[in-house]
Design a protein around this motif. Structure first.
Motif, PDB file in Angstrom:
ATOM      1  N   PRO A 141      34.096  -3.702  81.506  1.00  0.00           N
ATOM      2  CA  PRO A 141      32.940  -3.903  80.623  1.00  0.00           C
ATOM      3  C   PRO A 141      33.206  -4.922  79.508  1.00  0.00           C
ATOM      4  CG  PRO A 141      33.301  -1.566  80.994  1.00  0.00           C
ATOM      5  CD  PRO A 141      34.459  -2.285  81.596  1.00  0.00           C
ATOM      6  N   ILE A 142      34.406  -4.953  78.998  1.00  0.00           N
ATOM      7  CA  ILE A 142      34.746  -5.895  77.932  1.00  0.00           C
ATOM      8  C   ILE A 142      34.897  -7.307  78.496  1.00  0.00           C
ATOM      9  CG2 ILE A 142      36.526  -6.494  76.239  1.00  0.00           C
ATOM     10  CD1 ILE A 142      36.908  -3.369  76.041  1.00  0.00           C
ATOM     11  N   LEU A 143      35.534  -7.421  79.664  1.00  0.00           N
ATOM     12  CA  LEU A 143      35.709  -8.735  80.283  1.00  0.00           C
ATOM     13  C   LEU A 143      34.375  -9.340  80.707  1.00  0.00           C
ATOM     14  CD1 LEU A 143      38.821  -8.185  82.577  1.00  0.00           C
ATOM     15  CD2 LEU A 143      38.732  -9.319  80.362  1.00  0.00           C
ATOM     16  N   SER A 144      33.477  -8.502  81.200  1.00  0.00           N
ATOM     17  CA  SER A 144      32.205  -9.030  81.699  1.00  0.00           C
ATOM     18  C   SER A 144      31.298  -9.529  80.574  1.00  0.00           C
ATOM     19  CB  SER A 144      31.479  -7.974  82.538  1.00  0.00           C
ATOM     20  OG  SER A 144      31.135  -6.871  81.742  1.00  0.00           O
ATOM     21  N   GLN A 145      31.472  -9.024  79.363  1.00  0.00           N
ATOM     22  CA  GLN A 145      30.653  -9.477  78.243  1.00  0.00           C
ATOM     23  C   GLN A 145      30.939 -10.923  77.874  1.00  0.00           C
ATOM     24  OE1 GLN A 145      31.425  -6.769  75.059  1.00  0.00           O
ATOM     25  NE2 GLN A 145      30.269  -5.096  75.995  1.00  0.00           N
ATOM     26  N   GLY A 146      32.199 -11.325  77.955  1.00  0.00           N
ATOM     27  CA  GLY A 146      32.553 -12.677  77.537  1.00  0.00           C
ATOM     28  C   GLY A 146      33.199 -13.485  78.634  1.00  0.00           C
ATOM     29  N   ALA A 147      32.841 -13.223  79.879  1.00  0.00           N
ATOM     30  CA  ALA A 147      33.485 -13.893  81.012  1.00  0.00           C
ATOM     31  C   ALA A 147      33.226 -15.397  80.980  1.00  0.00           C
ATOM     32  CB  ALA A 147      32.989 -13.306  82.319  1.00  0.00           C
ATOM     33  N   ARG A 148      34.283 -16.156  81.156  1.00  0.00           N
ATOM     34  CA  ARG A 148      34.180 -17.612  81.192  1.00  0.00           C
ATOM     35  C   ARG A 148      33.765 -18.084  82.578  1.00  0.00           C
ATOM     36  NH1 ARG A 148      39.617 -20.214  80.009  1.00  0.00           N
ATOM     37  NH2 ARG A 148      39.322 -19.003  78.129  1.00  0.00           N
ATOM     38  N   HIS A 149      34.401 -17.557  83.606  1.00  0.00           N
ATOM     39  CA  HIS A 149      34.110 -17.943  84.985  1.00  0.00           C
ATOM     40  C   HIS A 149      33.634 -16.719  85.745  1.00  0.00           C
ATOM     41  CE1 HIS A 149      35.985 -21.725  84.084  1.00  0.00           C
ATOM     42  NE2 HIS A 149      37.094 -21.110  83.718  1.00  0.00           N
ATOM     43  N   LYS A 150      32.601 -16.926  86.577  1.00  0.00           N
ATOM     44  CA  LYS A 150      31.988 -15.809  87.296  1.00  0.00           C
ATOM     45  C   LYS A 150      31.794 -16.178  88.756  1.00  0.00           C
ATOM     46  CE  LYS A 150      29.346 -14.644  83.177  1.00  0.00           C
ATOM     47  NZ  LYS A 150      28.026 -14.436  82.602  1.00  0.00           N
ATOM     48  N   ILE A 151      31.878 -15.164  89.609  1.00  0.00           N
ATOM     49  CA  ILE A 151      31.575 -15.313  91.028  1.00  0.00           C
ATOM     50  C   ILE A 151      30.594 -14.199  91.385  1.00  0.00           C
ATOM     51  CG2 ILE A 151      32.465 -15.129  93.373  1.00  0.00           C
ATOM     52  CD1 ILE A 151      35.030 -16.350  92.475  1.00  0.00           C
ATOM     53  N   TRP A 152      29.495 -14.563  92.031  1.00  0.00           N
ATOM     54  CA  TRP A 152      28.528 -13.586  92.511  1.00  0.00           C
ATOM     55  C   TRP A 152      28.700 -13.473  94.013  1.00  0.00           C
ATOM     56  CZ3 TRP A 152      27.595 -16.925  88.542  1.00  0.00           C
ATOM     57  CH2 TRP A 152      27.118 -16.381  87.356  1.00  0.00           C
ATOM     58  N   ILE A 153      28.860 -12.251  94.512  1.00  0.00           N
ATOM     59  CA  ILE A 153      29.047 -12.074  95.949  1.00  0.00           C
ATOM     60  C   ILE A 153      27.801 -11.427  96.553  1.00  0.00           C
ATOM     61  CG2 ILE A 153      31.550 -12.030  95.913  1.00  0.00           C
ATOM     62  CD1 ILE A 153      31.521  -9.064  95.974  1.00  0.00           C
TER      63      ILE A 153
END
Length: 183
Positions: free
Chosen positions: A88-100
């Motif tokens: 939850p903490i990482l997803s709030q400020g994620a720099r790079h994301k991958i949607w599957i």
């Protein structure tokens, strides 16, 4: 429970910087004057409000099992390993994301790496070996990992090529329930 030393704090923040773009928001004061701090208990690092951490000082270290959000564990060699509880903490400020895609969500949650055929979209200009958060197409965070290829290399990859090495996924709550919160 104690505060992290400077070396431990540097190790934790370096690991978080691989995944997040803004670390200042983690330790910035809140509107009510409180702030979040990092605390160590039984080699696990917790992210907790300072007011709650101060109240927990009245509980002995052996009796205190958990407090706040467990970010991960400091190993005996001094390295820091993120747990799925930090998602939850990482997803709030994620720099790079991958949607599957939907057909790739189940293999990922069973512990497999992300292959190109399962990727719906990904962040632009994502370098190789950089931390990323994996989302479903409905923007639900499923886990996190490290990119195997940069975005430009991944576009030229065959459909069975790995684009993200899984570090943790929500399926760990079931697979590792005996050891996830135990010492």
């Amino acid at each position: 429970m104690r505060a992290l030393t400077d070396e431990e704090m540097k190790t934790v923040l370096d690991k978080l910087a691989n995944y997040m773009s803004d670390l200042k928001s983690l330790i910035a004061p809140l509107e009510d004057g409180d702030r979040y701090v990092f605390r160590l208990n039984h080699s696990r690092v917790y992210y907790v409000k300072l007011s709650i951490a101060n109240l927990a000082t009245s509980i002995s270290r052996d009796a205190l099992l958990s407090l706040g959000t467990c970010l991960g564990k400091l190993t005996k060699t001094g390295k820091f390993r993120l747990h799925i509880t930090a998602l939850p903490i990482l997803s709030q400020g994620a720099r790079h994301k991958i949607w599957i895609k939907e057909n790739g969500a189940q293999p990922f949650l069973y512990g497999s790496n992300v292959v190109k055929a399962h990727v719906g979209r990904w962040s632009e200009d994502c370098p190789e070996h950089q931390g990323c958060v994996v989302y479903s197409m409905a923007d639900i965070p499923l886990g996190f990992g490290v990119t195997a290829r940069s975005t430009t290399e991944a576009r030229r990859l065959d459909p069975t090529g790995v684009v993200c090495f899984r570090q943790a996924d929500c399926g760990e709550y079931l697979r590792d329930e005996d050891t996830l919160f135990a010492g």
